[in-house]
Design a protein around this motif. Sequence first.
Motif, PDB file in Angstrom:
ATOM      1  N   VAL A  39       0.844  -1.208   0.000  1.00  0.00           N
ATOM      2  CA  VAL A  39       0.000   0.000   0.000  1.00  0.00           C
ATOM      3  C   VAL A  39       0.875   1.253   0.000  1.00  0.00           C
ATOM      4  CG1 VAL A  39      -1.666   1.338   1.323  1.00  0.00           C
ATOM      5  CG2 VAL A  39      -1.948  -1.135   1.115  1.00  0.00           C
ATOM      6  N   ILE A  40       1.930   1.241   0.828  1.00  0.00           N
ATOM      7  CA  ILE A  40       2.829   2.397   0.895  1.00  0.00           C
ATOM      8  C   ILE A  40       3.553   2.585  -0.436  1.00  0.00           C
ATOM      9  CG2 ILE A  40       4.924   3.316   1.985  1.00  0.00           C
ATOM     10  CD1 ILE A  40       3.992   1.987   4.585  1.00  0.00           C
ATOM     11  N   ALA A  41       4.014   1.489  -1.033  1.00  0.00           N
ATOM     12  CA  ALA A  41       4.732   1.569  -2.311  1.00  0.00           C
ATOM     13  C   ALA A  41       3.851   2.175  -3.396  1.00  0.00           C
ATOM     14  CB  ALA A  41       5.219   0.185  -2.736  1.00  0.00           C
ATOM     15  N   LEU A  42       2.582   1.784  -3.418  1.00  0.00           N
ATOM     16  CA  LEU A  42       1.670   2.292  -4.447  1.00  0.00           C
ATOM     17  C   LEU A  42       1.346   3.764  -4.256  1.00  0.00           C
ATOM     18  CD1 LEU A  42      -0.771  -0.748  -4.781  1.00  0.00           C
ATOM     19  CD2 LEU A  42       1.107  -0.090  -6.308  1.00  0.00           C
ATOM     20  N   LYS A  43       1.596   4.282  -3.056  1.00  0.00           N
ATOM     21  CA  LYS A  43       1.377   5.707  -2.777  1.00  0.00           C
ATOM     22  C   LYS A  43       2.610   6.544  -3.112  1.00  0.00           C
ATOM     23  CE  LYS A  43      -2.819   5.613  -0.983  1.00  0.00           C
ATOM     24  NZ  LYS A  43      -3.950   6.394  -1.548  1.00  0.00           N
ATOM     25  N   ARG A  44       3.740   5.880  -3.345  1.00  0.00           N
ATOM     26  CA  ARG A  44       4.969   6.605  -3.660  1.00  0.00           C
ATOM     27  C   ARG A  44       4.902   7.142  -5.088  1.00  0.00           C
ATOM     28  NH1 ARG A  44       9.430   5.041  -0.218  1.00  0.00           N
ATOM     29  NH2 ARG A  44       8.880   3.305   1.167  1.00  0.00           N
ATOM     30  N   PRO A  45       5.585   8.273  -5.366  1.00  0.00           N
ATOM     31  CA  PRO A  45       5.655   8.771  -6.748  1.00  0.00           C
ATOM     32  C   PRO A  45       6.243   7.723  -7.691  1.00  0.00           C
ATOM     33  CG  PRO A  45       6.414  10.451  -5.212  1.00  0.00           C
ATOM     34  CD  PRO A  45       6.252   9.191  -4.422  1.00  0.00           C
ATOM     35  N   ALA A  46       7.216   6.950  -7.171  1.00  0.00           N
ATOM     36  CA  ALA A  46       7.822   5.860  -7.940  1.00  0.00           C
ATOM     37  C   ALA A  46       7.708   4.589  -7.093  1.00  0.00           C
ATOM     38  CB  ALA A  46       9.282   6.170  -8.248  1.00  0.00           C
ATOM     39  N   PRO A  47       6.743   3.706  -7.382  1.00  0.00           N
ATOM     40  CA  PRO A  47       6.533   2.509  -6.555  1.00  0.00           C
ATOM     41  C   PRO A  47       7.773   1.635  -6.389  1.00  0.00           C
ATOM     42  CG  PRO A  47       4.667   2.836  -8.019  1.00  0.00           C
ATOM     43  CD  PRO A  47       5.721   3.831  -8.444  1.00  0.00           C
ATOM     44  N   TRP A  48       8.677   1.633  -7.392  1.00  0.00           N
ATOM     45  CA  TRP A  48       9.872   0.785  -7.297  1.00  0.00           C
ATOM     46  C   TRP A  48      10.769   1.198  -6.136  1.00  0.00           C
ATOM     47  CZ3 TRP A  48      14.599   3.066  -7.307  1.00  0.00           C
ATOM     48  CH2 TRP A  48      14.705   4.345  -7.875  1.00  0.00           C
ATOM     49  N   GLU A  49      10.569   2.371  -5.562  1.00  0.00           N
ATOM     50  CA  GLU A  49      11.392   2.816  -4.447  1.00  0.00           C
ATOM     51  C   GLU A  49      11.013   2.126  -3.134  1.00  0.00           C
ATOM     52  OE1 GLU A  49      10.891   7.041  -4.551  1.00  0.00           O
ATOM     53  OE2 GLU A  49      12.542   7.321  -5.978  1.00  0.00           O
ATOM     54  N   PRO A  86      28.594 -15.570   4.777  1.00  0.00           N
ATOM     55  CA  PRO A  86      27.358 -16.096   4.175  1.00  0.00           C
ATOM     56  C   PRO A  86      26.199 -16.183   5.162  1.00  0.00           C
ATOM     57  CG  PRO A  86      29.240 -17.320   3.372  1.00  0.00           C
ATOM     58  CD  PRO A  86      29.769 -16.398   4.432  1.00  0.00           C
ATOM     59  N   ALA A  87      26.474 -16.557   6.394  1.00  0.00           N
ATOM     60  CA  ALA A  87      25.400 -16.703   7.369  1.00  0.00           C
ATOM     61  C   ALA A  87      24.772 -15.360   7.732  1.00  0.00           C
ATOM     62  CB  ALA A  87      25.932 -17.372   8.640  1.00  0.00           C
ATOM     63  N   VAL A  88      25.553 -14.286   7.626  1.00  0.00           N
ATOM     64  CA  VAL A  88      25.062 -12.961   7.996  1.00  0.00           C
ATOM     65  C   VAL A  88      24.211 -12.351   6.891  1.00  0.00           C
ATOM     66  CG1 VAL A  88      25.761 -10.602   8.621  1.00  0.00           C
ATOM     67  CG2 VAL A  88      27.007 -12.564   9.536  1.00  0.00           C
ATOM     68  N   VAL A  89      24.531 -12.679   5.640  1.00  0.00           N
ATOM     69  CA  VAL A  89      23.845 -12.067   4.490  1.00  0.00           C
ATOM     70  C   VAL A  89      22.329 -12.229   4.582  1.00  0.00           C
ATOM     71  CG1 VAL A  89      23.529 -12.147   1.991  1.00  0.00           C
ATOM     72  CG2 VAL A  89      25.822 -12.334   2.950  1.00  0.00           C
ATOM     73  N   SER A  90      21.881 -13.386   5.017  1.00  0.00           N
ATOM     74  CA  SER A  90      20.438 -13.645   5.065  1.00  0.00           C
ATOM     75  C   SER A  90      19.772 -13.122   6.334  1.00  0.00           C
ATOM     76  CB  SER A  90      20.170 -15.144   4.942  1.00  0.00           C
ATOM     77  OG  SER A  90      20.801 -15.853   5.991  1.00  0.00           O
ATOM     78  N   ARG A  91      20.564 -12.572   7.250  1.00  0.00           N
ATOM     79  CA  ARG A  91      19.989 -12.092   8.504  1.00  0.00           C
ATOM     80  C   ARG A  91      19.660 -10.595   8.397  1.00  0.00           C
ATOM     81  NH1 ARG A  91      23.782 -15.584  11.420  1.00  0.00           N
ATOM     82  NH2 ARG A  91      25.036 -13.802  12.084  1.00  0.00           N
ATOM     83  N   PHE A  92      18.723 -10.281   7.528  1.00  0.00           N
ATOM     84  CA  PHE A  92      18.283  -8.898   7.380  1.00  0.00           C
ATOM     85  C   PHE A  92      16.803  -8.796   7.721  1.00  0.00           C
ATOM     86  CE2 PHE A  92      17.766 -10.895   3.202  1.00  0.00           C
ATOM     87  CZ  PHE A  92      16.421 -10.638   2.947  1.00  0.00           C
ATOM     88  N   VAL A  93      16.359  -7.583   7.977  1.00  0.00           N
ATOM     89  CA  VAL A  93      14.928  -7.331   8.190  1.00  0.00           C
ATOM     90  C   VAL A  93      14.507  -6.256   7.202  1.00  0.00           C
ATOM     91  CG1 VAL A  93      14.903  -7.990  10.610  1.00  0.00           C
ATOM     92  CG2 VAL A  93      15.438  -5.634   9.990  1.00  0.00           C
ATOM     93  N   ILE A  94      13.255  -6.300   6.791  1.00  0.00           N
ATOM     94  CA  ILE A  94      12.724  -5.301   5.870  1.00  0.00           C
ATOM     95  C   ILE A  94      12.080  -4.185   6.687  1.00  0.00           C
ATOM     96  CG2 ILE A  94      11.189  -4.871   3.916  1.00  0.00           C
ATOM     97  CD1 ILE A  94      11.292  -7.847   3.284  1.00  0.00           C
ATOM     98  N   ASP A  95      12.454  -2.959   6.402  1.00  0.00           N
ATOM     99  CA  ASP A  95      11.854  -1.812   7.078  1.00  0.00           C
ATOM    100  C   ASP A  95      10.335  -1.893   6.978  1.00  0.00           C
ATOM    101  OD1 ASP A  95      11.589   0.952   8.099  1.00  0.00           O
ATOM    102  OD2 ASP A  95      11.088   1.415   6.021  1.00  0.00           O
ATOM    103  N   SER A  96       9.644  -1.481   8.042  1.00  0.00           N
ATOM    104  CA  SER A  96       8.180  -1.622   8.077  1.00  0.00           C
ATOM    105  C   SER A  96       7.478  -0.884   6.941  1.00  0.00           C
ATOM    106  CB  SER A  96       7.633  -1.117   9.421  1.00  0.00           C
ATOM    107  OG  SER A  96       7.945   0.256   9.597  1.00  0.00           O
ATOM    108  N   SER A  97       8.108   0.191   6.441  1.00  0.00           N
ATOM    109  CA  SER A  97       7.515   0.927   5.317  1.00  0.00           C
ATOM    110  C   SER A  97       8.085   0.476   3.978  1.00  0.00           C
ATOM    111  CB  SER A  97       7.749   2.432   5.490  1.00  0.00           C
ATOM    112  OG  SER A  97       9.132   2.736   5.424  1.00  0.00           O
ATOM    113  N   GLY A  98       9.053  -0.463   4.029  1.00  0.00           N
ATOM    114  CA  GLY A  98       9.646  -0.965   2.794  1.00  0.00           C
ATOM    115  C   GLY A  98      10.708  -0.054   2.203  1.00  0.00           C
ATOM    116  N   SER A  99      11.236   0.870   2.992  1.00  0.00           N
ATOM    117  CA  SER A  99      12.204   1.832   2.457  1.00  0.00           C
ATOM    118  C   SER A  99      13.602   1.239   2.284  1.00  0.00           C
ATOM    119  CB  SER A  99      12.294   3.060   3.367  1.00  0.00           C
ATOM    120  OG  SER A  99      11.051   3.735   3.404  1.00  0.00           O
ATOM    121  N   TYR A 100      13.933   0.214   3.074  1.00  0.00           N
ATOM    122  CA  TYR A 100      15.289  -0.331   3.004  1.00  0.00           C
ATOM    123  C   TYR A 100      15.351  -1.712   3.669  1.00  0.00           C
ATOM    124  CZ  TYR A 100      15.213   1.591   7.760  1.00  0.00           C
ATOM    125  OH  TYR A 100      14.855   1.902   9.047  1.00  0.00           O
TER     126      TYR A 100
END
Length: 224
Positions: A39-49, A86-100
């Motif tokens: 929903v947030i992405a679709l509200k962005r001027p550029a959804p791919w961001e 390699p074990a660290v690469v997959s230990r990421f979280v997605i920002d709640s708004s999808g920014s990073y």
Amino acid sequence: MLLDVPEQAVLRLASTLRLHKPDRRLQVCRDPSVVKRLVIALKRPAPWEGILDAYVLKDSLVVVLGDMSVWKFPVGRLPKVRRFEPAVVSRFVIDSSGSYLHWPDRDVHMGPSQMLQAVDPVHLADVEIRRYEMENVSQALRDMRHDRQLKQTEIPGLSERHVRRLEREEVRLTVEAAHKFARALELTLSEFMDELSERVTGLRETVGSNRSRGHMDEWKNAVL
């Protein structure tokens, strides 16, 4: 976007839901927050961001962006991340708004634009061009051409009319036009963008300085 589907049914979903057209996408995700990010992405001027989903597949980081495009980024080409174990690469979280994406173990943040710039030089040029979209690039382009003593008719691939419109800011500079300008000026695309950046910055500072002097004169006149 499907949140609660048995793994055995995944391969049948496309036909069951009649997703046969190329403009339709099916993304299977177990994270309920993906709906909020969409929903947030679709509200962005550029959804791919915006980032909808991401996962590691072999030596690549696969990222689903807000426009539903799927990008595969080789880990070895991502700044900072390429130095992770390699074990660290997959230990990421997605920002709640999808920014990073955020790697808490290393306190590293990376957004879509940073990832795209790392693997796609053309995207980097497009980012730079968009930065200047609202600024006076016309004079910078005109100055760059004049310094090489080139006429508006001497930019191969661009008509005289198109060059004239670019130099009047009647049309936006695109990556394709930037490529053609760069070749005419005997520069690489990267060199062209660097020089354009320097000239636009110089023009902006000059305008800001003149504006400040104008405000100072107005203040002096008011005081006197």
